[in-house]
Design an enzyme around this catalytic site. Structure first.
Site, mmCIF file in Angstrom:
data_model
loop_
_atom_site.group_PDB
_atom_site.id
_atom_site.type_symbol
_atom_site.label_atom_id
_atom_site.label_comp_id
_atom_site.label_asym_id
_atom_site.label_seq_id
_atom_site.Cartn_x
_atom_site.Cartn_y
_atom_site.Cartn_z
ATOM 1 N N ARG A 33 -0.097 28.176 -17.490
ATOM 2 C CA ARG A 33 -0.717 29.449 -17.184
ATOM 3 C C ARG A 33 -1.957 29.641 -17.815
ATOM 4 O O ARG A 33 -2.308 30.666 -18.250
ATOM 5 C CB ARG A 33 0.146 30.544 -17.595
ATOM 6 C CG ARG A 33 1.747 30.785 -16.987
ATOM 7 C CD ARG A 33 1.435 30.870 -15.398
ATOM 8 N NE ARG A 33 2.725 31.167 -14.884
ATOM 9 C CZ ARG A 33 3.306 32.565 -14.562
ATOM 10 N NH1 ARG A 33 2.687 33.299 -14.656
ATOM 11 N NH2 ARG A 33 4.742 32.339 -14.180
ATOM 12 N N ARG B 129 -9.180 39.764 -10.455
ATOM 13 C CA ARG B 129 -8.143 40.446 -9.921
ATOM 14 C C ARG B 129 -8.321 42.153 -9.590
ATOM 15 O O ARG B 129 -7.455 42.660 -8.780
ATOM 16 C CB ARG B 129 -6.964 40.187 -10.909
ATOM 17 C CG ARG B 129 -5.946 39.121 -10.974
ATOM 18 C CD ARG B 129 -5.365 38.858 -9.639
ATOM 19 N NE ARG B 129 -3.827 39.679 -9.863
ATOM 20 C CZ ARG B 129 -3.657 40.834 -9.145
ATOM 21 N NH1 ARG B 129 -4.682 40.980 -8.290
ATOM 22 N NH2 ARG B 129 -2.657 41.304 -9.469
ATOM 23 N N ASP C 167 0.990 29.662 -6.973
ATOM 24 C CA ASP C 167 2.225 30.185 -7.484
ATOM 25 C C ASP C 167 3.285 29.321 -7.003
ATOM 26 O O ASP C 167 3.399 28.647 -5.937
ATOM 27 C CB ASP C 167 2.443 31.614 -7.003
ATOM 28 C CG ASP C 167 3.351 32.152 -8.323
ATOM 29 O OD1 ASP C 167 2.851 32.695 -9.571
ATOM 30 O OD2 ASP C 167 4.517 32.205 -7.966
HETATM 31 C C1 LIG Z 1 8.342 31.494 -12.567
HETATM 32 C C2 LIG Z 1 7.301 31.114 -11.999
HETATM 33 C C3 LIG Z 1 6.230 31.910 -11.454
HETATM 34 N N1 LIG Z 1 5.056 31.219 -10.969
HETATM 35 C C4 LIG Z 1 4.747 29.928 -11.975
HETATM 36 C C5 LIG Z 1 6.177 29.985 -12.319
HETATM 37 C C6 LIG Z 1 6.707 28.748 -13.425
HETATM 38 C C7 LIG Z 1 6.102 28.786 -14.730
HETATM 39 C C8 LIG Z 1 6.778 29.647 -15.556
HETATM 40 O O1 LIG Z 1 7.956 29.612 -15.813
HETATM 41 O O2 LIG Z 1 5.897 30.806 -16.060
HETATM 42 C C9 LIG Z 1 3.825 29.100 -11.940
HETATM 43 C C10 LIG Z 1 2.547 29.438 -11.868
HETATM 44 N N2 LIG Z 1 1.921 30.840 -11.647
HETATM 45 C C11 LIG Z 1 0.729 30.625 -11.730
HETATM 46 C C12 LIG Z 1 0.206 29.240 -11.890
HETATM 47 C C13 LIG Z 1 -0.954 28.917 -12.028
HETATM 48 C C14 LIG Z 1 -1.948 29.027 -13.024
HETATM 49 C C15 LIG Z 1 -1.875 28.190 -14.466
HETATM 50 O O3 LIG Z 1 -1.081 27.743 -14.495
HETATM 51 O O4 LIG Z 1 -3.062 28.044 -14.897
HETATM 52 C C16 LIG Z 1 1.413 28.693 -12.036
HETATM 53 C C17 LIG Z 1 1.765 26.982 -12.410
HETATM 54 C C18 LIG Z 1 -0.263 31.608 -11.856
HETATM 55 C C19 LIG Z 1 -0.021 33.327 -11.801
HETATM 56 N N3 LIG Z 1 1.403 33.809 -11.340
HETATM 57 C C20 LIG Z 1 1.284 35.056 -11.412
HETATM 58 C C21 LIG Z 1 0.339 35.306 -12.131
HETATM 59 C C22 LIG Z 1 -0.112 36.965 -12.505
HETATM 60 C C23 LIG Z 1 -0.324 37.837 -11.256
HETATM 61 C C24 LIG Z 1 -1.256 38.698 -11.414
HETATM 62 O O5 LIG Z 1 -2.578 38.294 -11.675
HETATM 63 O O6 LIG Z 1 -0.955 40.076 -11.314
HETATM 64 C C25 LIG Z 1 -0.508 34.287 -12.406
HETATM 65 C C26 LIG Z 1 -1.955 34.321 -13.043
HETATM 66 C C27 LIG Z 1 2.677 35.977 -11.285
HETATM 67 C C28 LIG Z 1 3.947 35.700 -11.313
HETATM 68 N N4 LIG Z 1 4.246 34.422 -10.723
HETATM 69 C C29 LIG Z 1 5.598 34.473 -10.906
HETATM 70 C C30 LIG Z 1 5.981 35.268 -12.011
HETATM 71 C C31 LIG Z 1 7.105 35.564 -12.614
HETATM 72 C C32 LIG Z 1 4.840 36.143 -12.050
HETATM 73 C C33 LIG Z 1 4.605 37.576 -12.556
HETATM 74 C C34 LIG Z 1 4.770 37.377 -14.124
HETATM 75 C C35 LIG Z 1 3.481 36.809 -14.831
HETATM 76 O O7 LIG Z 1 2.434 36.923 -14.695
HETATM 77 O O8 LIG Z 1 4.182 35.752 -15.689
HETATM 78 C C36 LIG Z 1 6.585 33.280 -10.808
#
Ligand SMILES: Cc1c2[nH]c(c1CCC(=O)O)Cc1[nH]c(c(CCC(=O)O)c1C)Cc1[nH]c(c(CCC(=O)O)c1C)Cc1[nH]c(c(C)c1CCC(=O)O)C2
Length: 378
Positions: A33, A46, A84
């Site tokens: 992340r 965003r 994602d």
């Molecule tokens: C479970 C999971 C998700 N997404 C992801 C996982 C596996 C990794 C882990 O276990 O943390 C993987 C992920 N999500 C994102 C990336 C790419 C960016 C990076 O790693 O640099 C990656 C590799 C961007 C994101 N994915 C998300 C954001 C934030 C969204 C926003 O800007 O509102 C980002 C930057 C949203 C997201 N997406 C997900 C959740 C639970 C959430 C909300 C909670 C949170 O933000 O941690 C599902």
């Protein structure tokens, strides 16, 4: 058609060498992340754009992927494509929204197995549904200009199935677990269908330019050892084997991260992955003793240490690099994603400490080798 045949030459291949088990001058480092809300430049993006709009617009996904690479110039050894894990449920036909401050939300989750026939596409053409990710990868590879390798990723089948049934985050995963206990046959059918999409999607990411792949089983640890072995491990294994077989001599290193599944570390090191990513519940010593050099280890500082102030960060990062060793089969990372309210300076200190200690350990190893040679010759 984007050019996927002539990418700029790679200037830093540390992470690829570490993943393949080759010696490195120091431990490479990246952070799960690393492109995300802790960066003010991401939050600014965003305000203008919805989360999935950024994912679906290659120019925006490229811009955001590069944000941490530019900010921490020279300190990160890999980039990860901005996207994602939930793009696969979308490709299968489900609606997923990202609710600010709450996370992912599925308005119509799968409730009973019969919902699969109604809600999920029988066949998914990843080039039709997810071409935007492939385009973002190709564009990012060009924009990176060879500075660091680009990692592609997917969510693992169990984690995706759990989201598709729970409809979002959950404390207990009791709905998804009800499925595996009440409808095991249909659960395996669903896991198999998700696996097929994961395989096609990962293969497509490599053809588009991804140089390493990571599979996120973020909810692995919600399953006990027996259920993990039945409902997660076989699909993780299938993904590694099928992706590598389909890619042939184009295959790239693959990493698996099964958060919470400490009990499965031995098995995770023999199912076809080059790298196993660890959460913070492992000590370097026990992880090394279990995996015995069969895979490269990645991880594993508790991301919350980044809230602990400079001394705590330096102490924990130092302990981590000294514990895993710097030059063989190790990639430094956090044990889970960086949290959205971490100060950008804390991340910088973590990265700088990993570099400094990594070089120190490498120099010590070299001196010890030389001393050993002198002893043998003498
Ligand atoms: C479970 C999971 C998700 N997404 C992801 C996982 C596996 C990794 C882990 O276990 O943390 C993987 C992920 N999500 C994102 C990336 C790419 C960016 C990076 O790693 O640099 C990656 C590799 C961007 C994101 N994915 C998300 C954001 C934030 C969204 C926003 O800007 O509102 C980002 C930057 C949203 C997201 N997406 C997900 C959740 C639970 C959430 C909300 C909670 C949170 O933000 O941690 C599902």
């Amino acid at each position: 058609m984007a050019d996927t045949t002539s990418f700029p030459p790679l200037k830093n291949d540390l992470i690829l060498r570490a993943a393949r088990g080759e010696k490195t001058e120091r431990a490479p480092v990246w952070v799960m992340r690393q492109a995300g809300r802790y960066l003010p430049e991401f939050r600014a993006e965003r305000v203008e754009n919805d989360f999935f709009k950024i994912c679906r617009t290659p120019e925006l996904a490229t811009k955001v992927t590069l944000q941490p690479i530019d900010r921490y110039e020279g300190l990160l050894d890999a980039s990860i494509i901005f996207s994602d894990i939930l793009v696969i449920p979308q490709a299968l036909g489900m609606t997923v929204e990202m609710v600010p401050g709450k996370g992912p939300h599925f308005p119509t989750p799968l409730v009973v197995p019969a919902d699969m026939a109604v809600q999920l596409k029988e066949k998914v053409d990843v080039h039709k549904e997810l071409q935007y990710v492939f385009d973002a990868i190709t564009m990012t590879r060009h924009a990176l200009n060879g500075r660091v390798p680009l990692i592609g990723f997917v969510g693992a089948p169990w984690t995706l199935m759990a989201y598709m049934i729970e409809g979002g985050g959950s404390k207990t995963l009791s709905k998804a677990k009800e499925w595996i206990f009440k409808y095991p046959k249909e659960s395996h059918e669903l896991l198999g269908r998700i696996t097929d999409v994961c395989v096609d999607f990962l293969v497509g990411q490599v053809h588009a330019g991804a140089q390493m792949l990571q599979v996120f089983e973020s909810w692995g640890g919600e399953l006990g050892p027996h259920d993990f072995e039945h409902f997660s491990l076989p699909y993780l294994a299938q993904i590694a084997k099928r992706v590598k077989a389909e890619l042939g001599d184009k295959a790239v290193p693959m990493c698996v991260f099964a958060k919470g599944s400490w009990y499965a570390l031995d098995k995770l090191s023999v199912i076809g992955y080059d790298v196993v990513s660890l959460d913070w519940t492992h000590t370097p010593e026990s992880a090394k003793a279990i995996t015995l050099g069969r895979v490269t280890l990645q991880g594993n500082m508790d991301p919350n240490v980044l809230y602990g102030g400079d001394e705590a960060i330096v102490a924990a990062a130092t302990r981590m690099v000294r514990g895993f060793g710097s030059t063989r089969r190790y990639i430094a990372n956090l044990g889970h994603g960086i949290l959205p309210t971490v100060p950008v300076e804390a991340m910088e200190l973590f990265l700088k400490t990993v570099h400094r200690v990594g070089l120190e350990v490498a120099a010590e190893e070299k001196a010890a080798e030389l001393a050993n040679d002198v002893k043998i010759i003498g």
